[in-house]
Write a protein that holds these residues in place. Structure first.
Motif, short mmCIF file in Angstrom:
data_model
loop_
_atom_site.label_atom_id
_atom_site.label_comp_id
_atom_site.label_asym_id
_atom_site.label_seq_id
_atom_site.Cartn_x
_atom_site.Cartn_y
_atom_site.Cartn_z
N VAL A 32 21.46 -18.30 9.94
CA VAL A 32 22.17 -18.07 11.21
C VAL A 32 23.21 -16.96 11.05
O VAL A 32 23.30 -16.05 11.86
N THR A 33 24.00 -17.02 9.97
CA THR A 33 25.03 -16.01 9.75
C THR A 33 24.42 -14.63 9.61
O THR A 33 24.89 -13.66 10.22
N ALA A 34 23.37 -14.52 8.81
CA ALA A 34 22.72 -13.21 8.61
C ALA A 34 22.10 -12.72 9.92
O ALA A 34 22.19 -11.53 10.25
N GLY A 35 21.49 -13.61 10.68
CA GLY A 35 20.88 -13.23 11.95
C GLY A 35 21.90 -12.73 12.96
O GLY A 35 21.68 -11.74 13.65
N VAL A 36 23.02 -13.42 13.03
CA VAL A 36 24.09 -13.01 13.95
C VAL A 36 24.64 -11.65 13.53
O VAL A 36 24.85 -10.76 14.37
N LYS A 37 24.87 -11.46 12.24
CA LYS A 37 25.38 -10.18 11.77
C LYS A 37 24.41 -9.04 12.07
O LYS A 37 24.82 -7.97 12.52
N LEU A 38 23.12 -9.27 11.81
CA LEU A 38 22.12 -8.24 12.12
C LEU A 38 22.10 -7.91 13.61
O LEU A 38 22.05 -6.74 14.00
N SER A 39 22.15 -8.94 14.44
CA SER A 39 22.13 -8.73 15.89
C SER A 39 23.36 -7.99 16.37
O SER A 39 23.25 -7.03 17.16
#
Length: 85
Positions: A32-39
């Motif tokens: 979730v953290t990595a996905g949010v940062k990428l987005s």
């Protein structure tokens, strides 16, 4: 309240631990953290490109629309004013 610029400026510098989210499939918190940062990073980059394009178009419009044009055209809020609200 923070301005849009204050919120957007740090986002392109976000560094997710990986660009390949599949490797984090077994670790939901990190995924979730990595996905949010990428987005956020991608959205911020697009926002900045669009902001630059708006500034360029506004400069071109200001050069084309003389000061003596109808007040209704010149008195409308600019994109910059609307953006900062």
């Amino acid at each position: 309240m923070l301005s849009k610029r204050t919120l957007v400026n740090p986002c392109p510098r976000l560094r997710p631990e990986t660009d390949n989210l599949i490797v984090l499939a077994g670790v939901p918190e990190r995924l979730v953290t990595a996905g949010v940062k990428l987005s956020l990073r991608g959205l911020a980059r697009r926002w900045k490109v669009l902001e630059d394009e708006i500034k360029t178009l506004n400069r071109q419009l200001e050069a084309l629309v003389p000061e003596s044009s109808t007040p209704t055209c010149r008195d409308q809020p600019s994109n910059n004013q609307l953006r900062d609200q």
